[in-house]
Motif scaffolding. Structure first.
Motif, PDB file in Angstrom:
ATOM      1  N   ALA A 121       0.822  -1.216   0.000  1.00 47.24           N
ATOM      2  CA  ALA A 121       0.000   0.000   0.000  1.00 47.24           C
ATOM      3  C   ALA A 121       0.848   1.253   0.000  1.00 47.24           C
ATOM      4  CB  ALA A 121      -0.926  -0.017   1.220  1.00 47.24           C
ATOM      5  N   THR A 122       1.952   1.227   0.751  1.00 44.34           N
ATOM      6  CA  THR A 122       2.831   2.400   0.803  1.00 44.34           C
ATOM      7  C   THR A 122       3.421   2.701  -0.563  1.00 44.34           C
ATOM      8  OG1 THR A 122       3.393   1.892   3.083  1.00 44.34           O
ATOM      9  CG2 THR A 122       4.851   3.407   1.903  1.00 44.34           C
ATOM     10  N   ALA A 123       3.865   1.644  -1.271  1.00 47.36           N
ATOM     11  CA  ALA A 123       4.456   1.844  -2.590  1.00 47.36           C
ATOM     12  C   ALA A 123       3.429   2.395  -3.566  1.00 47.36           C
ATOM     13  CB  ALA A 123       5.027   0.520  -3.121  1.00 47.36           C
ATOM     14  N   VAL A 124       2.193   1.886  -3.460  1.00 44.58           N
ATOM     15  CA  VAL A 124       1.144   2.367  -4.354  1.00 44.58           C
ATOM     16  C   VAL A 124       0.852   3.830  -4.091  1.00 44.58           C
ATOM     17  CG1 VAL A 124      -1.266   2.101  -5.008  1.00 44.58           C
ATOM     18  CG2 VAL A 124       0.133   0.089  -4.595  1.00 44.58           C
ATOM     19  N   GLN A 177      -6.413   0.099   3.746  1.00 45.25           N
ATOM     20  CA  GLN A 177      -5.339   0.913   3.188  1.00 45.25           C
ATOM     21  C   GLN A 177      -4.939   0.429   1.801  1.00 45.25           C
ATOM     22  OE1 GLN A 177      -1.426   0.368   4.902  1.00 45.25           O
ATOM     23  NE2 GLN A 177      -1.027   2.560   4.841  1.00 45.25           N
ATOM     24  N   ALA A 178      -4.814  -0.869   1.643  1.00 50.13           N
ATOM     25  CA  ALA A 178      -4.382  -1.419   0.353  1.00 50.13           C
ATOM     26  C   ALA A 178      -5.405  -1.142  -0.745  1.00 50.13           C
ATOM     27  CB  ALA A 178      -4.136  -2.917   0.491  1.00 50.13           C
ATOM     28  N   ILE A 179      -6.691  -1.328  -0.429  1.00 47.48           N
ATOM     29  CA  ILE A 179      -7.727  -1.102  -1.440  1.00 47.48           C
ATOM     30  C   ILE A 179      -7.809   0.375  -1.811  1.00 47.48           C
ATOM     31  CG2 ILE A 179     -10.203  -1.239  -1.907  1.00 47.48           C
ATOM     32  CD1 ILE A 179     -10.279  -3.710  -0.091  1.00 47.48           C
ATOM     33  N   ILE A 180      -7.708   1.245  -0.808  1.00 50.90           N
ATOM     34  CA  ILE A 180      -7.734   2.689  -1.088  1.00 50.90           C
ATOM     35  C   ILE A 180      -6.544   3.086  -1.941  1.00 50.90           C
ATOM     36  CG2 ILE A 180      -7.451   4.964  -0.023  1.00 50.90           C
ATOM     37  CD1 ILE A 180      -9.155   3.918   2.299  1.00 50.90           C
ATOM     38  N   ARG A 201     -14.235   6.001  -6.731  1.00 48.01           N
ATOM     39  CA  ARG A 201     -15.424   5.386  -6.132  1.00 48.01           C
ATOM     40  C   ARG A 201     -15.030   4.161  -5.304  1.00 48.01           C
ATOM     41  NH1 ARG A 201     -19.064   1.372  -7.366  1.00 48.01           N
ATOM     42  NH2 ARG A 201     -21.206   1.728  -6.608  1.00 48.01           N
ATOM     43  N   GLU A 202     -14.091   3.395  -5.810  1.00 48.32           N
ATOM     44  CA  GLU A 202     -13.606   2.220  -5.076  1.00 48.32           C
ATOM     45  C   GLU A 202     -12.961   2.640  -3.753  1.00 48.32           C
ATOM     46  OE1 GLU A 202     -12.514  -2.113  -5.393  1.00 48.32           O
ATOM     47  OE2 GLU A 202     -14.102  -0.803  -6.070  1.00 48.32           O
ATOM     48  N   SER A 203     -12.174   3.700  -3.794  1.00 50.73           N
ATOM     49  CA  SER A 203     -11.528   4.200  -2.581  1.00 50.73           C
ATOM     50  C   SER A 203     -12.556   4.691  -1.571  1.00 50.73           C
ATOM     51  CB  SER A 203     -10.550   5.327  -2.926  1.00 50.73           C
ATOM     52  OG  SER A 203      -9.505   4.862  -3.755  1.00 50.73           O
ATOM     53  N   GLN A 204     -13.586   5.387  -2.057  1.00 50.77           N
ATOM     54  CA  GLN A 204     -14.627   5.893  -1.162  1.00 50.77           C
ATOM     55  C   GLN A 204     -15.363   4.731  -0.486  1.00 50.77           C
ATOM     56  OE1 GLN A 204     -14.785   8.929  -0.428  1.00 50.77           O
ATOM     57  NE2 GLN A 204     -14.364  10.259  -2.152  1.00 50.77           N
ATOM     58  N   ARG A 205     -15.681   3.709  -1.258  1.00 53.23           N
ATOM     59  CA  ARG A 205     -16.358   2.537  -0.690  1.00 53.23           C
ATOM     60  C   ARG A 205     -15.499   1.887   0.388  1.00 53.23           C
ATOM     61  NH1 ARG A 205     -17.172  -1.671  -4.958  1.00 53.23           N
ATOM     62  NH2 ARG A 205     -18.190  -2.792  -3.245  1.00 53.23           N
ATOM     63  N   ALA A 206     -14.214   1.738   0.095  1.00 56.32           N
ATOM     64  CA  ALA A 206     -13.313   1.099   1.048  1.00 56.32           C
ATOM     65  C   ALA A 206     -13.190   1.923   2.326  1.00 56.32           C
ATOM     66  CB  ALA A 206     -11.936   0.899   0.415  1.00 56.32           C
ATOM     67  N   LEU A 207     -13.161   3.252   2.193  1.00 54.29           N
ATOM     68  CA  LEU A 207     -13.058   4.107   3.373  1.00 54.29           C
ATOM     69  C   LEU A 207     -14.294   3.967   4.260  1.00 54.29           C
ATOM     70  CD1 LEU A 207     -11.685   6.323   5.017  1.00 54.29           C
ATOM     71  CD2 LEU A 207     -12.768   8.010   3.497  1.00 54.29           C
ATOM     72  N   GLY A 224      -6.379   6.572  10.242  1.00 51.92           N
ATOM     73  CA  GLY A 224      -5.032   7.040   9.904  1.00 51.92           C
ATOM     74  C   GLY A 224      -4.398   6.210   8.806  1.00 51.92           C
ATOM     75  N   MET A 225      -4.606   4.892   8.852  1.00 52.19           N
ATOM     76  CA  MET A 225      -4.039   4.031   7.813  1.00 52.19           C
ATOM     77  C   MET A 225      -4.720   4.258   6.470  1.00 52.19           C
ATOM     78  SD  MET A 225      -3.321   0.487   9.886  1.00 52.19           S
ATOM     79  CE  MET A 225      -2.348  -0.176   8.525  1.00 52.19           C
ATOM     80  N   CYS A 226      -6.017   4.567   6.501  1.00 57.84           N
ATOM     81  CA  CYS A 226      -6.703   4.898   5.249  1.00 57.84           C
ATOM     82  C   CYS A 226      -6.133   6.178   4.645  1.00 57.84           C
ATOM     83  CB  CYS A 226      -8.202   5.053   5.504  1.00 57.84           C
ATOM     84  SG  CYS A 226      -9.060   3.496   5.858  1.00 57.84           S
ATOM     85  N   LEU A 227      -5.801   7.149   5.496  1.00 58.79           N
ATOM     86  CA  LEU A 227      -5.164   8.373   5.006  1.00 58.79           C
ATOM     87  C   LEU A 227      -3.799   8.061   4.406  1.00 58.79           C
ATOM     88  CD1 LEU A 227      -6.087  10.833   7.905  1.00 58.79           C
ATOM     89  CD2 LEU A 227      -6.930  10.916   5.544  1.00 58.79           C
ATOM     90  N   HIS A 228      -3.052   7.162   5.026  1.00 62.04           N
ATOM     91  CA  HIS A 228      -1.765   6.751   4.456  1.00 62.04           C
ATOM     92  C   HIS A 228      -1.969   6.120   3.079  1.00 62.04           C
ATOM     93  CE1 HIS A 228       0.145   6.469   8.720  1.00 62.04           C
ATOM     94  NE2 HIS A 228       0.273   7.672   8.197  1.00 62.04           N
ATOM     95  N   GLY A 229      -3.045   5.344   2.937  1.00 61.74           N
ATOM     96  CA  GLY A 229      -3.320   4.726   1.643  1.00 61.74           C
ATOM     97  C   GLY A 229      -3.573   5.747   0.558  1.00 61.74           C
ATOM     98  N   ALA A 230      -4.054   6.930   0.947  1.00 61.13           N
ATOM     99  CA  ALA A 230      -4.272   8.011  -0.019  1.00 61.13           C
ATOM    100  C   ALA A 230      -3.024   8.865  -0.216  1.00 61.13           C
ATOM    101  CB  ALA A 230      -5.433   8.897   0.442  1.00 61.13           C
ATOM    102  N   GLY A 231      -1.907   8.474   0.420  1.00 61.41           N
ATOM    103  CA  GLY A 231      -0.664   9.217   0.272  1.00 61.41           C
ATOM    104  C   GLY A 231      -0.522  10.369   1.244  1.00 61.41           C
ATOM    105  N   GLU A 232      -1.404  10.461   2.240  1.00 64.56           N
ATOM    106  CA  GLU A 232      -1.379  11.556   3.211  1.00 64.56           C
ATOM    107  C   GLU A 232      -0.760  11.049   4.513  1.00 64.56           C
ATOM    108  OE1 GLU A 232      -1.026  14.567   4.918  1.00 64.56           O
ATOM    109  OE2 GLU A 232      -2.291  15.054   3.189  1.00 64.56           O
TER     110      GLU A 232
END
Length: 319
Positions: A32-35, A125-128, A138-144, A204-212
Motif C-alpha cells: 500500500a505504501t508503494a502504491v 489501506q491497500a484497497i484505497i 469510487r472504489e476508494s470511497q467505498r473502502a473508506l 489514519g491508515m486509510c489516510l496513508h493509503g491516499a498518500g497523506e
C-alpha cells in the motif's frame, strides 16, 4: 515503416518496468505504501518528480518526506508506554511495585491492540491505495466507508474481549492480589476507549493509503500530548526525577485514582484522536472523503462485498 506507438510488441524495457510496477491489476502484490507513493509522484528519466505534491523532489527525498512522519509517530507512541510506567513508578511507595507489575502486564494488551487494529487497517489501506493509483475514486470511497464501520465494530468486539479476559490474564500471570487488581483496572479502563482507538488507527491508515502522511502525524502529536497530560492529572501522581519533584495540581488521591487515571488518560486520548481523524476524513484529503455514496445510501450502510475484501486483506496481518 515506423512502429505504431501503441503496438504492445514494441514496448521498451522502461515501459515494461512501468507496467510491472503499477497497481492497475487488483491482483498486484505491491504494498500500500508503494502504491501511495506511485500515485502521487511521477518521476522523470533523471529520477526527479515532475508532478504531484512532491514536484521537484528526487525519489529518495520523496521517500523520506513520506516516511519520516510515520517514523516519528511510532517513536512517540513508544514514549507513551514509558510515561505510563513512569507514572506508575511514582505512585505512593506502598502500591508502586504492584502498580508497576499490573501496568507492565497490561502494556502487553496495548501491543495486542496495535496488532488488532493494524491488521484491519491494512486491508482498507491497500484497497484505497490501489483505487487512488488507478484513478478509481469510487472504489476508494467505498473502502473508506466500510473501513470505518469495521473499525468501530472491531473496537467494540476487542474491547469486550479485553474486559472479559482481564482477570484471567492477571491470574495466569501469577501476580499478587494487589498487582492483579491494578492489572484488571488498567486493562478494563483501556478497553472502554477501543472503539475510538479503532477509528483513529484505521482512519489514519486509510489516510496513508491516499498518500497523506502528515495529517495522521499531526493527530498523533495531539493524542500523545492529551494522553500524557490527562494520565498525569487523573492519576494525581507527583513525578520525582533528578532530585526534583513536579507537583500535581489535581486534587485526586493517587493511592485511589493512580492506575485508573493512567489508563483513563489513554482512553481519553483515543477519543480525541478519533474525533480529529473523523473531522479530517469528513473534510476530505486528496480525492478521498468520508461521505454518503452517490446512490444516496448512508456512509454506515453495510457493503458486504467490500467488507469481505477488507477483512480478507487485513486478517493475515493480524497473525
Amino acid at each position: 515503416m515506423s512502429d505504431a506507438p501503441g503496438d504492445p510488441s514494441k514496448r521498451t524495457i522502461d515501459e515494461e518496468r512501468i507496467l510491472v510496477g503499477s497497481a492497475a491489476s487488483p491482483e498486484d502484490p505491491m504494498s500500500a505504501t508503494a502504491v501511495a507513493i506511485e500515485q502521487e509522484a511521477i518521476p522523470d528519466d533523471e529520477a526527479v518528480i515532475k508532478a504531484g505534491r512532491l514536484a521537484g523532489k528526487s525519489m529518495s527525498q520523496a521517500i523520506w518526506i513520506l516516511a519520516l512522519p510515520v517514523l516519528l509517530q511510532q517513536t512517540m507512541a513508544a514514549g507513551v508506554g514509558f510515561v505510563d510506567k513512569l507514572l506508575a513508578g511514582n505512585l505512593p511507595t506502598d502500591i508502586a511495585r504492584a502498580a508497576m507489575d499490573g501496568v507492565g502486564i497490561g502494556s502487553f494488551v496495548g501491543w495486542f491492540i496495535g496488532i488488532a487494529m493494524t491488521g484491519l487497517g491494512v486491508g482498507g489501506q491497500a484497497i484505497i491505495a490501489r483505487g487512488m493509483g488507478s484513478g478509481d475514486l469510487r472504489e476508494s470511497q467505498r473502502a473508506l466507508g466500510q473501513s470505518m464501520i469495521l473499525s468501530i465494530s472491531w473496537g467494540v468486539l476487542v474491547g469486550g474481549l479485553m474486559i472479559l479476559l482481564a482477570e484471567p490474564l492477571a491470574r495466569y500471570s501469577n501476580l499478587t492480589p494487589q498487582a492483579t487488581e491494578a492489572c484488571v483496572t488498567y486493562v478494563r479502563t483501556l478497553a472502554v476507549g477501543l472503539p475510538f482507538c479503532g477509528v483513529m488507527m484505521v482512519g489514519g491508515m486509510c489516510l496513508h493509503g491516499a498518500g497523506e502522511a502528515h495529517k495522521p502525524f499531526q493527530i498523533a502529536v495531539w493524542v500523545i500530548i492529551v494522553n500524557c497530560v490527562a494520565s498525569w492529572l487523573i492519576s494525581g501522581v507527583e513525578i520525582g526525577a533528578f532530585g526534583a519533584t513536579i507537583p500535581n495540581p489535581s486534587p485526586l488521591d493517587p493511592a485511589r485514582w493512580g492506575v485508573f487515571g493512567i489508563a483513563a488518560g489513554s482512553a481519553i486520548s483515543y477519543a480525541v484522536g478519533a474525533w480529529l481523524t473523523w473531522r479530517v476524513l469528513r473534510a476530505g484529503v486528496k480525492d478521498l472523503r468520508l461521505e454518503n455514496p452517490a446512490d444516496g445510501r448512508s456512509i454506515f450502510a453495510v457493503d458486504r462485498e467490500m467488507s469481505w475484501r477488507i477483512v480478507r486483506g487485513g486478517v493475515p496481518n493480524f497473525f
